[in-house]
Design a protein around this motif. Sequence first.
Motif, PDB file in Angstrom:
ATOM      1  N   SER B 139       1.034  -1.193   0.039  1.00 53.67           N
ATOM      2  CA  SER B 139       0.039  -0.090   0.141  1.00 53.67           C
ATOM      3  C   SER B 139       0.937   1.179  -0.008  1.00 53.67           C
ATOM      4  CB  SER B 139      -0.644   0.101   1.257  1.00 53.67           C
ATOM      5  OG  SER B 139      -1.356  -1.083   1.415  1.00 53.67           O
ATOM      6  N   GLY B 140       2.223   1.026   0.021  1.00 57.09           N
ATOM      7  CA  GLY B 140       2.941   2.096  -0.072  1.00 57.09           C
ATOM      8  C   GLY B 140       3.585   2.688   1.241  1.00 57.09           C
ATOM      9  N   VAL B 141       3.343   1.806   2.411  1.00 57.64           N
ATOM     10  CA  VAL B 141       3.890   2.252   3.631  1.00 57.64           C
ATOM     11  C   VAL B 141       5.152   1.832   3.876  1.00 57.64           C
ATOM     12  CG1 VAL B 141       3.312   1.842   6.128  1.00 57.64           C
ATOM     13  CG2 VAL B 141       1.223   1.967   4.572  1.00 57.64           C
ATOM     14  N   ILE B 142       6.103   2.543   4.146  1.00 58.40           N
ATOM     15  CA  ILE B 142       7.468   2.468   4.620  1.00 58.40           C
ATOM     16  C   ILE B 142       7.996   2.861   5.925  1.00 58.40           C
ATOM     17  CG2 ILE B 142       8.262   2.243   2.344  1.00 58.40           C
ATOM     18  CD1 ILE B 142       9.241   5.016   2.624  1.00 58.40           C
ATOM     19  N   GLU B 143       9.004   2.444   6.407  1.00 58.72           N
ATOM     20  CA  GLU B 143       9.343   2.705   7.702  1.00 58.72           C
ATOM     21  C   GLU B 143       9.736   4.111   7.750  1.00 58.72           C
ATOM     22  OE1 GLU B 143      11.263  -1.598   8.312  1.00 58.72           O
ATOM     23  OE2 GLU B 143      12.402   0.004   8.767  1.00 58.72           O
ATOM     24  N   GLY B 144       9.357   4.799   9.007  1.00 53.76           N
ATOM     25  CA  GLY B 144       9.669   6.201   9.235  1.00 53.76           C
ATOM     26  C   GLY B 144       8.461   7.052   8.874  1.00 53.76           C
TER      27      GLY B 144
END
Lengths: 178, 266
Positions: B139-144
Motif C-alpha cells: 500500500s506504499g507504507v514504509i518505515e519512518g
Amino acid sequence: MKYIIYLFLIVLLLGINLGLFGQMPIAKQVPNLLFLFTIFFALEKKGYDFYFIAFISGLLLDFFYTGFFGSFTLAFLISSSCLHLLSDTFIVFELNWKSLSGLLFGALAVAYLVVWLYGLMVYKFNWTHDFESFSLFSRYFLINFLYNWALLYPMYIVYTLLKQGVDSLTIRRRGIVR
Amino acid sequence: MRFIYTKAFAIFFACLVLLVFLVFFQTKGWLDPVRNAVLQSPRPVIYLVKGVVSPVKTFFSTVYRLKDISSENTRLNSRVLELQQNLVQYEEVLRENETLTKELGFVKNSKQSLVACTVLSHNPFGLTDSLVLNCGTESGVIEGQAAISQGYMVGKVIYSGKNSSTILLSTSSKFSTDAKVSQTNASAIVKGSFGSGLILDQVPQSTDLQKGFLAVTAGINDKIPKDILIGEVGDIVSTSNDLFKRASLVSPADFENLQFVFIVKQ
C-alpha cells in the motif's frame, strides 16, 4: 483429529483474548488465555499434548508481538516444560486452588523472565535495535498475575470440557475401528 | 532416568530446533504469508466479540462519564464560538495570501497522500506501546512514515512488511520527532512519556511558550512532512533556570482505543 480441535480452540481463545479482554485492560494489562490453557495441559501427569499447545500458542502470540520473533514460543515451551517436570516428579498431592495459584505465579514469572532475557540476548547480538527494560515487565507483573488468576477457574472449565470432548471422540473412534 | 534421555526432552529439543528454523525463516521474510494468515485468522471472532461488547462498554462508560461529558460539552461550545471568530480572521488572511501567491508565482504544495489502515492488534500483552496495522509495503507504507488519527500525529512506522506494518505510538518513551511551535516557529523535539503523554522539549528559553500553543512537525525528517499537528501545549514544566523550556502536550487522539489510522505518504 484432536490436534485440529486444539488448533481451532487456540485460534478461538486468541480471538476472545484480543476482542474481549483487549477492550478491558486493567493498568494496561490483559490476561493471557493461551498461557492459562497451556498451564492446565502441562500439569497433566501423562501425555505430551502440552508441547503442541505451547508451541502453537507461542507461535501465534509471536506473530502478534512486535518484539523479536520467538520470544513467546520459547517462553511457553520452557515454562510448560518446567511445570510438567514439577508435576511429574515432585507434586504427589492433588492440586488445589492454593497450589495452582502458586504454580501460575511461578510459571508466569518464568515466562516473562524468558521473554525479557530473549529480548536482551537478541539485542546483544545486534539482531534488533532495542530491548524492553526489566522494569516494564516487573512494574505490571502483579496486576497481570491477578488478572490471569481471576480467569483461572473459567479456563479450567474450558479445559475440562475440551478434554471430555476429545476423550469421548477418541473412544468413539476406537469403537469404530473395532 | 535422566531427563535428557526421556521422550519429553526429545520432544522439547525437537520444538527448539523447529523454533530456530522458524526464527531464521522469519528474519529472511519467508514467513510473511503465514504471518498474514495468522493475523487475519482470529478476526471473525474479534469482530463478533467486539460487536457484542462494544455497545455494552459504551453504555456503561457513557453513564459513568455523564458529568464530565456535560462540562466538556459546555467547554467545547465556547471553544467553537471562539474558533468561529478566528476563522473569519483566517479567511481574510487566506484571501490575502492567495492573491500574493498568484502575484509572486509560488508553486502551491500538493495535499498529503494518505493510506487508511485498520488496527489489527494493540499489542495486547502490554509490553510495548505499538500497534499492528493491516497495510504494508504493497500500500506504499514504509518505515519512518507518520501515522495520524483525527488530524493529529499518533506515531510512526517502525516496521513494514508486505501486508502489515507496526507503528510506535507517540506516547512511548522510545518515540521522538522533530517539531516546532506553530505560533512562534521555534524548533523543538516531541518525546513520548512512558505511555501516558507527550512532552515538548528543547524549546529555547528566549522563545515565548504559552498554554494553548500548537506543536506541529518541523519537516526536518524527509519521511514526515511538516505541519502535521502533534498536540496542544498544556502545562509548562520547566523553570527559568533550566537550559530549555519543557511543556506537556495534550493530544485529542485516544491512544488506548485507536481503530483506524492514516499513514502519511510523501
